[in-house]
Design a protein around this motif. Sequence first.
Motif, PDB file in Angstrom:
ATOM      1  N   TYR A  40       0.829  -1.218   0.000  1.00 10.07           N
ATOM      2  CA  TYR A  40       0.000   0.000   0.000  1.00 10.07           C
ATOM      3  C   TYR A  40       0.858   1.260   0.000  1.00 10.07           C
ATOM      4  O   TYR A  40       0.640   2.182   0.781  1.00 10.07           O
ATOM      5  CB  TYR A  40      -0.950  -0.031   1.199  1.00 10.07           C
ATOM      6  CG  TYR A  40      -1.842  -1.247   1.187  1.00 10.07           C
ATOM      7  CD1 TYR A  40      -2.935  -1.316   0.321  1.00 10.07           C
ATOM      8  CD2 TYR A  40      -1.574  -2.339   1.996  1.00 10.07           C
ATOM      9  CE1 TYR A  40      -3.739  -2.440   0.275  1.00 10.07           C
ATOM     10  CE2 TYR A  40      -2.385  -3.474   1.958  1.00 10.07           C
ATOM     11  CZ  TYR A  40      -3.457  -3.510   1.093  1.00 10.07           C
ATOM     12  OH  TYR A  40      -4.261  -4.629   1.039  1.00 10.07           O
TER      13      TYR A  40
ATOM     14  N   ASN B 106      -9.695   3.714  -2.544  1.00 14.83           N
ATOM     15  CA  ASN B 106     -10.337   2.449  -2.197  1.00 14.83           C
ATOM     16  C   ASN B 106     -11.213   2.569  -0.951  1.00 14.83           C
ATOM     17  O   ASN B 106     -12.315   2.023  -0.904  1.00 14.83           O
ATOM     18  CB  ASN B 106      -9.287   1.359  -2.005  1.00 14.83           C
ATOM     19  CG  ASN B 106      -8.898   0.688  -3.301  1.00 14.83           C
ATOM     20  OD1 ASN B 106      -9.647  -0.129  -3.845  1.00 14.83           O
ATOM     21  ND2 ASN B 106      -7.727   1.033  -3.817  1.00 14.83           N
TER      22      ASN B 106
ATOM     23  N   LEU C 151      -5.392  -2.167   6.668  1.00 16.19           N
ATOM     24  CA  LEU C 151      -4.957  -2.873   5.470  1.00 16.19           C
ATOM     25  C   LEU C 151      -3.615  -3.564   5.668  1.00 16.19           C
ATOM     26  O   LEU C 151      -3.346  -4.602   5.078  1.00 16.19           O
ATOM     27  CB  LEU C 151      -4.842  -1.902   4.288  1.00 16.19           C
ATOM     28  CG  LEU C 151      -6.122  -1.182   3.839  1.00 16.19           C
ATOM     29  CD1 LEU C 151      -5.815  -0.256   2.674  1.00 16.19           C
ATOM     30  CD2 LEU C 151      -7.205  -2.176   3.464  1.00 16.19           C
TER      31      LEU C 151
ATOM     32  N   GLU D  97      -7.602  -8.613   4.234  1.00 15.19           N
ATOM     33  CA  GLU D  97      -6.569  -9.325   3.490  1.00 15.19           C
ATOM     34  C   GLU D  97      -6.650  -9.044   1.993  1.00 15.19           C
ATOM     35  O   GLU D  97      -5.666  -9.175   1.279  1.00 15.19           O
ATOM     36  CB  GLU D  97      -6.684 -10.833   3.748  1.00 15.19           C
ATOM     37  CG  GLU D  97      -6.554 -11.243   5.208  1.00 15.19           C
ATOM     38  CD  GLU D  97      -5.186 -10.943   5.793  1.00 15.19           C
ATOM     39  OE1 GLU D  97      -4.235 -10.738   5.009  1.00 15.19           O
ATOM     40  OE2 GLU D  97      -5.055 -10.902   7.039  1.00 15.19           O
ATOM     41  N   SER D  98      -7.840  -8.700   1.504  1.00 17.26           N
ATOM     42  CA  SER D  98      -8.019  -8.398   0.088  1.00 17.26           C
ATOM     43  C   SER D  98      -8.945  -7.203  -0.051  1.00 17.26           C
ATOM     44  O   SER D  98      -9.957  -7.097   0.650  1.00 17.26           O
ATOM     45  CB  SER D  98      -8.621  -9.600  -0.648  1.00 17.26           C
ATOM     46  OG  SER D  98      -9.056  -9.242  -1.951  1.00 17.26           O
ATOM     47  N   LEU D  99      -8.607  -6.291  -0.954  1.00 24.45           N
ATOM     48  CA  LEU D  99      -9.444  -5.104  -1.153  1.00 24.45           C
ATOM     49  C   LEU D  99     -10.851  -5.467  -1.614  1.00 24.45           C
ATOM     50  O   LEU D  99     -11.781  -4.678  -1.443  1.00 24.45           O
ATOM     51  CB  LEU D  99      -8.785  -4.166  -2.166  1.00 24.45           C
ATOM     52  CG  LEU D  99      -7.526  -3.435  -1.675  1.00 24.45           C
ATOM     53  CD1 LEU D  99      -6.901  -2.623  -2.811  1.00 24.45           C
ATOM     54  CD2 LEU D  99      -7.835  -2.525  -0.494  1.00 24.45           C
ATOM     55  N   GLU D 100     -11.019  -6.663  -2.178  1.00 24.99           N
ATOM     56  CA  GLU D 100     -12.355  -7.104  -2.576  1.00 24.99           C
ATOM     57  C   GLU D 100     -13.289  -7.210  -1.372  1.00 24.99           C
ATOM     58  O   GLU D 100     -14.502  -7.073  -1.498  1.00 24.99           O
ATOM     59  CB  GLU D 100     -12.272  -8.461  -3.289  1.00 24.99           C
ATOM     60  CG  GLU D 100     -11.580  -8.421  -4.632  1.00 24.99           C
ATOM     61  CD  GLU D 100     -12.337  -7.599  -5.662  1.00 24.99           C
ATOM     62  OE1 GLU D 100     -13.583  -7.607  -5.617  1.00 24.99           O
ATOM     63  OE2 GLU D 100     -11.681  -6.940  -6.493  1.00 24.99           O
TER      64      GLU D 100
END
Length: 524
Positions: A332, A341, A418, A435-438
């Motif tokens: 990041y 995000n 994050l 763990e994931s931006l999704e």
Amino acid sequence: MNALFLTQSTSLDMFYRLAGALREPLALDKIGFYATSSMDYEGFLKQTPEIESGSYSLLKEWEIIEQASGKSPDLEYIKNRENEIGDPGLWSAIVADRWLYQGKNSSFRQDYSRRYTHEELLSILEQGIKSIERFFDEVKPDVVFSFICVTFGEYLAYLIAKRRGIPFLNLRPTRIKDYVILGESIFEPSELIKEAFERYERGNGKASVAEEARRYLDFVTKGHAMYEGVIPPSAKAPAVVMSKKSIFTKASKKLKNTKDSFQGRYKHDNQYPGSLGPLLYQGVLNPRRAKQVNAMLSPGYMTEDKLKNTEYVFYPLHKEPEVTLLVYSRAYLNQIEVVRNFAANIPVGMKLVVKEHPASVGWRSQGFYKKLLEIPNVVMADPSIVSKTLIKHSSLVAIIAGSIGFEALLLKRPVVSLGNCPFNILPDTMIRKVESLEGLGLAIQELLEGYTYDEKAVLDYVAANMECGVQVSLYSKLLGKRGVYSLGGEGGVDADIERLAEYAVRRVRELTSDSSAGAAQSYI
């Protein structure tokens, strides 16, 4: 027992004093120092000439850079060493070092310009591996001490120590009062703190420490959570603008030594800031930029009155460069995209309030803030507002891995992180590491709807840090940093070194038994 100390510029003085205090209790024989910043080293050498008396082993980072200069990298060698000591790769050692990976002005301004070519960086990496491994072979350390991790040499030394099974102790602040710990790696969270936290959770902690943790939490609730070494909030650049006469006088003296930067003893030192650079940026350009940025942003600043009537998520910007991004959370590095995000995943109608880091006021360009404000639901906070106020009125605090997240937890606000931060070990009903931006939007939704404050967990975490650490004025006294928050502390530098040494002996003995303390390590 043999010991190796990985130092950074002025921390050489602290570690030299520490080595002296450890010589008798640890029966130190060989002592080695890895030094960075030739200019700081010269100043230290004038005060402490005995460091080059032959009693100590020395490895100087600028000599590694010089030896790598003009050479083509041996990719086969680097790949072989990467297979042996990588985590899994070795490029992360380059990324960790702002003086290699970022621009030459990165010590006093956000600077992403390329300083070295890819081939030059690979040559430096190759020479660094060879030199540091030879240094380990020479010193044969039974323990390695370091301070945070901001240089490629320290990163490589950690990987080499890990591969050879040598205990590694990394000095860093806990961000609780003036407690510091010697963690067992360069990363967060610390296994030392995790184990102690779990013990307190089971009810096996020390009652006296638990009581101190309670007093600390009560103080934060009524007062503030500032810790030793932090820079207080301000709308002004960290350096004060000097008079024209003062600038001219200092500049004239600096110009006499300018040739050292290009032709003389500082030519190969990647940490040498130049004769005029610090004076120009810290004394003139950064304060001027701070005024310009403030003039541009102030009409739209979120003030405390506006905060009270706004539903928002709070995001505190990180200073760039810093270890939190370059080592703990290097996925990041681009904070504009991080903000984008977060802003894209908060509930409809909410704003994302962004606040500048106190140490970065005057560092970033107006273009940086313009890009942030192009994101429709993003607004900037007045940089002089204290973090407690911004946390208190927020619905949630979003971080990469900054200490503001811990302050938010103390003040009963949910946190989404994050990156890797020490307090990620607290319950996921309080803080959620994504763990994931999704999964970012879902994590924010679940925390906003299902947040539960767990006071016992907070107290256990604070107590774990207090029990595992020691109280010293790391930044304000041992490192001599100016303009940082200080708790005062008992005694001066000598008293702090004595406390740190007693703590270091405890940590070394926790990691090595007396019977094996002097045994030779397995060298590759």
